[in-house]
Design a protein around this motif. Sequence first.
Motif, PDB file in Angstrom:
ATOM      1  N   LEU A 144       0.808  -1.221   0.000  1.00  0.00           N
ATOM      2  CA  LEU A 144       0.000   0.000   0.000  1.00  0.00           C
ATOM      3  C   LEU A 144       0.844   1.274   0.000  1.00  0.00           C
ATOM      4  O   LEU A 144       0.334   2.358  -0.259  1.00  0.00           O
ATOM      5  CB  LEU A 144      -0.957   0.001   1.190  1.00  0.00           C
ATOM      6  N   LYS A 145       2.139   1.146   0.237  1.00  0.00           N
ATOM      7  CA  LYS A 145       3.043   2.306   0.171  1.00  0.00           C
ATOM      8  C   LYS A 145       3.545   2.563  -1.254  1.00  0.00           C
ATOM      9  O   LYS A 145       4.202   3.568  -1.504  1.00  0.00           O
ATOM     10  CB  LYS A 145       4.257   2.074   1.076  1.00  0.00           C
ATOM     11  N   LYS A 164      -7.558  -9.562   0.614  1.00  0.00           N
ATOM     12  CA  LYS A 164      -7.155  -8.264   1.174  1.00  0.00           C
ATOM     13  C   LYS A 164      -6.390  -7.432   0.152  1.00  0.00           C
ATOM     14  O   LYS A 164      -6.622  -6.228   0.011  1.00  0.00           O
ATOM     15  CB  LYS A 164      -6.303  -8.478   2.426  1.00  0.00           C
ATOM     16  N   ILE A 165      -5.472  -8.074  -0.570  1.00  0.00           N
ATOM     17  CA  ILE A 165      -4.691  -7.340  -1.566  1.00  0.00           C
ATOM     18  C   ILE A 165      -5.607  -6.793  -2.655  1.00  0.00           C
ATOM     19  O   ILE A 165      -5.554  -5.611  -3.001  1.00  0.00           O
ATOM     20  CB  ILE A 165      -3.604  -8.249  -2.170  1.00  0.00           C
ATOM     21  N   SER A 184      -7.759  -3.908  -1.507  1.00  0.00           N
ATOM     22  CA  SER A 184      -7.115  -2.732  -0.895  1.00  0.00           C
ATOM     23  C   SER A 184      -6.324  -1.861  -1.851  1.00  0.00           C
ATOM     24  O   SER A 184      -6.180  -0.665  -1.624  1.00  0.00           O
ATOM     25  CB  SER A 184      -6.172  -3.187   0.225  1.00  0.00           C
ATOM     26  N   THR A 185      -5.763  -2.435  -2.906  1.00  0.00           N
ATOM     27  CA  THR A 185      -4.861  -1.657  -3.747  1.00  0.00           C
ATOM     28  C   THR A 185      -5.513  -1.249  -5.059  1.00  0.00           C
ATOM     29  O   THR A 185      -6.323  -1.990  -5.620  1.00  0.00           O
ATOM     30  CB  THR A 185      -3.556  -2.429  -4.047  1.00  0.00           C
ATOM     31  N   LYS A 186      -5.134  -0.057  -5.546  1.00  0.00           N
ATOM     32  CA  LYS A 186      -5.570   0.399  -6.865  1.00  0.00           C
ATOM     33  C   LYS A 186      -4.500   0.125  -7.920  1.00  0.00           C
ATOM     34  O   LYS A 186      -4.692   0.431  -9.097  1.00  0.00           O
ATOM     35  CB  LYS A 186      -5.893   1.890  -6.830  1.00  0.00           C
ATOM     36  N   LEU A 187      -3.368  -0.435  -7.485  1.00  0.00           N
ATOM     37  CA  LEU A 187      -2.309  -0.780  -8.427  1.00  0.00           C
ATOM     38  C   LEU A 187      -2.792  -1.824  -9.431  1.00  0.00           C
ATOM     39  O   LEU A 187      -3.644  -2.656  -9.108  1.00  0.00           O
ATOM     40  CB  LEU A 187      -1.111  -1.378  -7.683  1.00  0.00           C
ATOM     41  N   LEU A 188      -2.242  -1.801 -10.638  1.00  0.00           N
ATOM     42  CA  LEU A 188      -2.439  -2.920 -11.548  1.00  0.00           C
ATOM     43  C   LEU A 188      -1.801  -4.153 -10.904  1.00  0.00           C
ATOM     44  O   LEU A 188      -0.661  -4.103 -10.441  1.00  0.00           O
ATOM     45  CB  LEU A 188      -1.785  -2.627 -12.900  1.00  0.00           C
TER      46      LEU A 188
END
Length: 447
Positions: free
Chosen positions: A136-137, A167-168, A171-175
């Motif tokens: 998340l960082k 959870k991943i 939680s993340t907006k990353l591709l």
Amino acid sequence: MNRILIKNAKIVNEGLIFQGDVLIEDEYIVEIAETISAKSATTKIIDAEGNYLIPGAIDDQVHFREPGLTHKGDIASESRAAVAGGITSYIEQPNTVPNAVTQELLEEKYQLAAGKSFANYSFMMGGTNDNLEEILKTNPRNVAGLKLFLGSSTGDMLVDSSESLEKIFSSTKLLIAVHSEDELTVKANLEKYKLEYGDDIPVKFHPEIRSVEACYKSTVKIIGLAKRTGARLHVFHISTAKELDLFTNKIPLEKKQITAEVCIHHLWFSDEDYETKGNLIKWNPAVKTKNDRKALWEALIDGRIDVVATDHAPHTLEEKKNPYTKAPSGGPLVQHAVVAMFEAYHQGKISIEKIVEKMAHNPAKIFKIEKRGFIKVGFYADLVIVNIGLPWSVKKENILAKCGWSPFEGFTFKSRITHTFVNGQLVYNNFKVKETPQGQRLLFERE
């Protein structure tokens, strides 16, 4: 000022081929026209008459082995091979040693590449069962995305906890890019063959161990998770016909939340080649049947598969000569990927416009790479000149990968990369790499 004028090229961009000139000033393309005259006596002129000018390929999946595995390859050696092969940008994977699973370790890889990489670079953050806080960082502006191994491959990055995956993805907006094989299926298949053969399993059984079912089961599950959570999913190295119905060509690429990649080796080889190539074509996922290969080509052309990449993953010949269970999976491909696709053009399987779409335009769109992947004014001058009628043979002495071998060794390609430009600099010219690395860190158009 660095000023280069490329004259009389067959320019390939956004589905069109047109005759014209391209003017480069410093890092950028500043003019594209039917004819351009040199504005300065210091302008370097390159006559590309009869040849194609394409945007440099963007390889969204490579393993360059640095840090920790540099006896196989390193950033300098493998990026040199890449630019010789017309690949001007790459996205490298996190299963180096140590694994890039913290922000500190990830940034160390970027520092290693600075001033050393011949091609532009990005390094993916690696996911594990328990590093969500680090994930998340991750800065989406200067990191390509997140890589998850759902089936164990080279390294120790298996993500096999359903709770962690949930959870991943939530939680993340990353591709999120995934290696999709079901670990339990692979393990069960391996144990069955080990009971019969011990460690020396004939490599022809590799596609039975890393089976169609292992791929399909995992890909169904991960696509379901992506749809449920709204995550942005990119599935690496699709290898089976069965998986292809899970992907769509009914919506434009820019609107897809789930995209797919195919690799050169799955388009080129089939299980019939294990007899002659052995462990040299042992990859994960495995090279499968001719029917799978045919279906992959069909999906690539019709748009269910969006990207062609290499999964360049060098190992030494000594490592490859080990018995099946000890021989690592993977092989070197960056130097020969673009010409392999042009070979398919000669065979009538794909158009040059489609090669450019799948190897340059679409990776740039999927990862939202800033000002690369197209021949446009204001974009970085990452360009490649291809002569489609200049045959050359792959020999040990012209292989640039550090491992010193290629599954294409002995093959004669009909097409040749004659020039490669990275950030406006001519870095490769007819088998010679200019020994001044010009690669820059890729940036992404994301918040």
